[in-house]
Each structure stands twice: as structure tokens, then as C-alpha cells.
Scaffold this motif. Structure first.
Motif, PDB file in Angstrom:
ATOM      1  N   TYR A  35       1.591  -1.282   2.578  1.00  0.00           N
ATOM      2  CA  TYR A  35       1.004  -1.951   1.429  1.00  0.00           C
ATOM      3  C   TYR A  35       0.470  -0.880   0.482  1.00  0.00           C
ATOM      4  CZ  TYR A  35       0.684  -6.189   4.393  1.00  0.00           C
ATOM      5  OH  TYR A  35       0.946  -7.259   5.207  1.00  0.00           O
ATOM      6  N   GLN A  37      -2.610  -0.568  -2.577  1.00  0.00           N
ATOM      7  CA  GLN A  37      -3.795  -1.233  -3.126  1.00  0.00           C
ATOM      8  C   GLN A  37      -4.111  -0.670  -4.488  1.00  0.00           C
ATOM      9  OE1 GLN A  37      -7.446  -0.849  -0.874  1.00  0.00           O
ATOM     10  NE2 GLN A  37      -8.499  -2.342  -2.123  1.00  0.00           N
ATOM     11  N   HIS A  41      -5.181  -6.043  -8.215  1.00  0.00           N
ATOM     12  CA  HIS A  41      -3.990  -6.577  -7.541  1.00  0.00           C
ATOM     13  C   HIS A  41      -4.189  -6.801  -6.048  1.00  0.00           C
ATOM     14  CE1 HIS A  41      -1.201  -6.198 -10.930  1.00  0.00           C
ATOM     15  NE2 HIS A  41      -1.851  -5.096 -11.233  1.00  0.00           N
ATOM     16  N   GLY A  42      -5.274  -6.375  -5.508  1.00  0.00           N
ATOM     17  CA  GLY A  42      -5.418  -6.470  -4.064  1.00  0.00           C
ATOM     18  C   GLY A  42      -4.415  -5.563  -3.379  1.00  0.00           C
ATOM     19  N   LEU A  43      -3.935  -5.981  -2.213  1.00  0.00           N
ATOM     20  CA  LEU A  43      -2.901  -5.242  -1.503  1.00  0.00           C
ATOM     21  C   LEU A  43      -1.571  -5.956  -1.693  1.00  0.00           C
ATOM     22  CD1 LEU A  43      -5.643  -4.502   0.075  1.00  0.00           C
ATOM     23  CD2 LEU A  43      -4.104  -3.824   1.935  1.00  0.00           C
ATOM     24  N   LEU A  45       2.637  -5.866  -0.588  1.00  0.00           N
ATOM     25  CA  LEU A  45       3.575  -5.376   0.418  1.00  0.00           C
ATOM     26  C   LEU A  45       4.715  -4.606  -0.234  1.00  0.00           C
ATOM     27  CD1 LEU A  45       4.356  -5.450   3.459  1.00  0.00           C
ATOM     28  CD2 LEU A  45       5.686  -7.505   2.927  1.00  0.00           C
ATOM     29  N   VAL A  88      -3.656   3.694  -3.398  1.00  0.00           N
ATOM     30  CA  VAL A  88      -4.043   3.865  -2.006  1.00  0.00           C
ATOM     31  C   VAL A  88      -3.023   3.101  -1.165  1.00  0.00           C
ATOM     32  CG1 VAL A  88      -5.791   3.510  -0.238  1.00  0.00           C
ATOM     33  CG2 VAL A  88      -6.477   4.096  -2.580  1.00  0.00           C
ATOM     34  N   PHE A  90      -1.708   1.682   2.480  1.00  0.00           N
ATOM     35  CA  PHE A  90      -2.137   1.277   3.809  1.00  0.00           C
ATOM     36  C   PHE A  90      -0.927   0.934   4.667  1.00  0.00           C
ATOM     37  CE2 PHE A  90      -6.683   1.006   3.736  1.00  0.00           C
ATOM     38  CZ  PHE A  90      -6.995   0.862   2.394  1.00  0.00           C
TER      39      PHE A  90
ATOM     40  N   GLN B   6      -8.252 -15.117  -6.376  1.00  0.00           N
ATOM     41  CA  GLN B   6      -9.694 -15.021  -6.232  1.00  0.00           C
ATOM     42  C   GLN B   6     -10.258 -14.870  -7.639  1.00  0.00           C
ATOM     43  OE1 GLN B   6      -9.057 -12.015  -2.669  1.00  0.00           O
ATOM     44  NE2 GLN B   6     -11.230 -12.513  -2.854  1.00  0.00           N
ATOM     45  N   ARG B  43     -13.273   2.048   3.156  1.00  0.00           N
ATOM     46  CA  ARG B  43     -11.890   1.691   2.835  1.00  0.00           C
ATOM     47  C   ARG B  43     -11.165   1.019   4.004  1.00  0.00           C
ATOM     48  NH1 ARG B  43      -9.049   6.625   0.187  1.00  0.00           N
ATOM     49  NH2 ARG B  43      -8.223   6.982   2.272  1.00  0.00           N
ATOM     50  N   MET B  45      -9.870  -1.755   6.393  1.00  0.00           N
ATOM     51  CA  MET B  45      -9.678  -3.197   6.285  1.00  0.00           C
ATOM     52  C   MET B  45     -10.101  -3.845   7.596  1.00  0.00           C
ATOM     53  SD  MET B  45      -8.425  -4.008   3.305  1.00  0.00           S
ATOM     54  CE  MET B  45      -7.569  -5.560   3.504  1.00  0.00           C
ATOM     55  N   PHE B  91     -11.212  -9.745   0.592  1.00  0.00           N
ATOM     56  CA  PHE B  91      -9.883 -10.211   0.211  1.00  0.00           C
ATOM     57  C   PHE B  91      -9.531 -11.478   0.981  1.00  0.00           C
ATOM     58  CE2 PHE B  91      -8.440  -6.757  -2.362  1.00  0.00           C
ATOM     59  CZ  PHE B  91      -9.055  -5.618  -1.864  1.00  0.00           C
ATOM     60  N   LEU B 111       1.684 -10.464   4.824  1.00  0.00           N
ATOM     61  CA  LEU B 111       0.479 -10.976   4.185  1.00  0.00           C
ATOM     62  C   LEU B 111       0.596 -10.933   2.670  1.00  0.00           C
ATOM     63  CD1 LEU B 111      -2.249  -9.263   6.389  1.00  0.00           C
ATOM     64  CD2 LEU B 111      -2.001 -11.730   6.070  1.00  0.00           C
ATOM     65  N   PHE B 113      -2.050 -11.090  -0.481  1.00  0.00           N
ATOM     66  CA  PHE B 113      -3.480 -10.943  -0.729  1.00  0.00           C
ATOM     67  C   PHE B 113      -3.872 -11.434  -2.117  1.00  0.00           C
ATOM     68  CE2 PHE B 113      -5.137  -8.407   2.775  1.00  0.00           C
ATOM     69  CZ  PHE B 113      -3.990  -7.892   3.345  1.00  0.00           C
ATOM     70  N   GLY B 114      -5.119 -11.849  -2.226  1.00  0.00           N
ATOM     71  CA  GLY B 114      -5.724 -12.077  -3.524  1.00  0.00           C
ATOM     72  C   GLY B 114      -6.195 -10.758  -4.110  1.00  0.00           C
ATOM     73  N   GLN B 115      -6.788 -10.862  -5.309  1.00  0.00           N
ATOM     74  CA  GLN B 115      -7.163  -9.656  -6.043  1.00  0.00           C
ATOM     75  C   GLN B 115      -8.433  -9.003  -5.518  1.00  0.00           C
ATOM     76  OE1 GLN B 115      -6.711 -12.737  -7.142  1.00  0.00           O
ATOM     77  NE2 GLN B 115      -5.744 -12.803  -9.153  1.00  0.00           N
ATOM     78  N   GLY B 116      -9.201  -9.758  -4.756  1.00  0.00           N
ATOM     79  CA  GLY B 116     -10.436  -9.228  -4.190  1.00  0.00           C
ATOM     80  C   GLY B 116     -11.670  -9.616  -4.978  1.00  0.00           C
TER      81      GLY B 116
END
Lengths: 116, 123
Positions: A35, A37, A41-43, A45, A88, A90, B6, B43, B45, B91, B111, B113-116
Motif C-alpha cells: 500500500y 499512504q 487518500h488514506g492507504l 493498494l 510512505v 506499507f 470519512q 506510523r 497501523m 482509518f 482492504l 481505506f477511507g481518507q482518515g
């Protein structure tokens, strides 16, 4: 904690150079993921692997390639790094669907990549 | 494709108070999982809580609970008795339910994810 390491943890590189990030696991999990980050945008894939030599594209795969020659290692390669790939990164792992617990996804510590 | 939204970029709360983080999602799937992950300044998760869509009962984990509204496609996280260590980015995430044994049917645990939401707990 799940045994997931990423290397390097930080890297600064120049536009146009190739970069390879490594994810290493000691859990013998079948599924592995990369992923990225980014703020807002969040994470997202990039690529994933569902077995040795079995990989597929994720949501943001352009400019990236992956390889998995053995269970424990999943490599992410930027063939020619661009500034838009500053992010970043992950790595994550999960067990196979047969285990009944594939929804438990464990993340590595992340790699901060800066492309100048 | 699934989307997760989010709508609260930042939230703040006083120590010991309760805060609720919002999440909505869009999917045509009937079987899926929803998650809340926490990302502190380190950082790393960290999985906070998981909800299976087929379960009507809302998941709880100590001070963390969810309000899962399947018809409304809403999945909020409530943190009770907030602590300074709860300060983090949170998230919301979606995963299709894998289909064991069906050729090509598994979701492989991907997965979305939303933006946080950045949560700050003030002393």
C-alpha cells in the motif's frame, strides 16, 4: 507482534532512478500486499500477492512492479521513480482464505520514500 | 468497486470524554468486513476493531465500540473515556468477504481505506 520488516525504512532518491523496496515476513502467511499512504487518500493498494509467483494489480499500480520468488519476501520496484511516487509505503500480510482468518491483516513499519 | 468516506478530517476531544468518528461506505456486496485502524505518530497501523456485515450486533473492544448501520452503509467508531494515547489518525476500511473454495472467488483480503480522521485528545 507479527514478524514483518521493511527495508529500507527511509530512502531519498532522484527522479528517473530505479528503486526496490523489500518486505520480509516470518509468519509463513500466504497473502502479501503493498500500500501507499498519501495525505487525503488514506492507504491505497498498489499490488498484492496470493502466493509465490502469483501477483496482481491493485488500485494504483501504474509505475510499479512486484515480485515474489519465495513465501517470505515481496519486492516492490519503481522502475523509474517520479516525484509523484514520494509517499510512505506499507507492506501487509494475511493468512490464506483456507485459514478462515485472512481478514486479519498485519502491517509492517512502513518505508518513507522521497523522490527529488 | 468499493469506496469508503470519512468526512471529518480532524476531531478533538477532552481527556475522559467520548468522541464519535464517522465513516460511510458504498458497495454492492452483501458479505464483507469493516475495520477501524489506528495510526499513532509512530506510523504503525494498529487494528482497533472489526465488524462482520452479517452480524447485527455491534462490535465492542473495551473502550471502543461501533455503530454499524448496514442499510445506511454507515460505520461509526465511538471512543469512550478518551485517553491521551488515543491521539492518532484513524482509518475506516472495507474488505470483501472471501469465498473459500470458489475458484477465483476469494477477495484475497484486499482492504479499501477511507481518507482518515486525525483525532487529538487534549488533557
Amino acid at each position: 507482534d507479527a514478524g514483518i520488516t521493511q527495508s529500507p525504512r527511509h530512502k531519498v532518491t532522484e527522479t528517473g532512478t530505479p528503486v526496490t523496496l523489500r518486505c520480509h515476513q516470518t509468519e509463513n502467511h500466504r497473502y502479501m500486499y503493498w500500500y501507499r499512504q498519501d495525505p487525503g487518500h488514506g492507504l491505497r493498494l498498489i499490488h498484492y500477492s496470493y502466493g509465490v509467483k502469483d501477483t496482481d494489480k491493485g488500485e494504483v499500480s501504474d509505475g510499479y512492479s512486484v515480485s515474489r520468488s519465495k513465501t517470505e519476501d515481496f519486492l516492490l520496484t519503481l522502475e523509474s521513480a517520479t516525484s509523484s511516487q514520494t509517499s510512505v509505503y506499507f507492506c501487509a500480510i494475511s493468512d490464506s482464505a483456507w485459514s478462515g482468518r485472512y481478514y486479519e491483516q498485519y502491517f509492517g513499519p512502513g518505508t518513507r520514500l522521497t523522490v527529488t | 468497486a468499493q469506496t469508503v468516506t470519512q468526512s471529518q478530517p480532524e476531531m478533538s476531544v477532552q481527556e475522559a470524554e467520548t468522541v464519535t468518528l464517522s465513516c460511510t461506505y458504498d458497495t454492492s456486496e452483501n458479505n464483507y468486513y469493516l475495520f477501524w485502524y489506528k495510526q499513532p505518530p509512530s506510523r504503525q497501523m494498529i487494528l482497533v476493531i472489526r465488524q462482520e456485515a452479517y452480524k447485527q450486533q455491534n462490535a465492542t473492544e473495551n473502550r471502543f465500540s461501533v455503530n454499524f448501520q448496514k442499510a445506511a452503509k454507515s460505520f461509526s467508531l465511538k471512543i469512550s473515556d478518551s485517553q491521551l494515547g488515543d491521539t492518532a489518525m484513524y482509518f475506516c476500511a472495507f474488505m470483501k468477504h472471501g469465498v473459500k473454495g470458489a475458484a477465483g472467488g476469494t477477495s484475497y483480503g484486499k482492504l479499501t481505506f477511507g481518507q482518515g480522521t486525525i483525532l487529538t485528545v487534549h488533557p
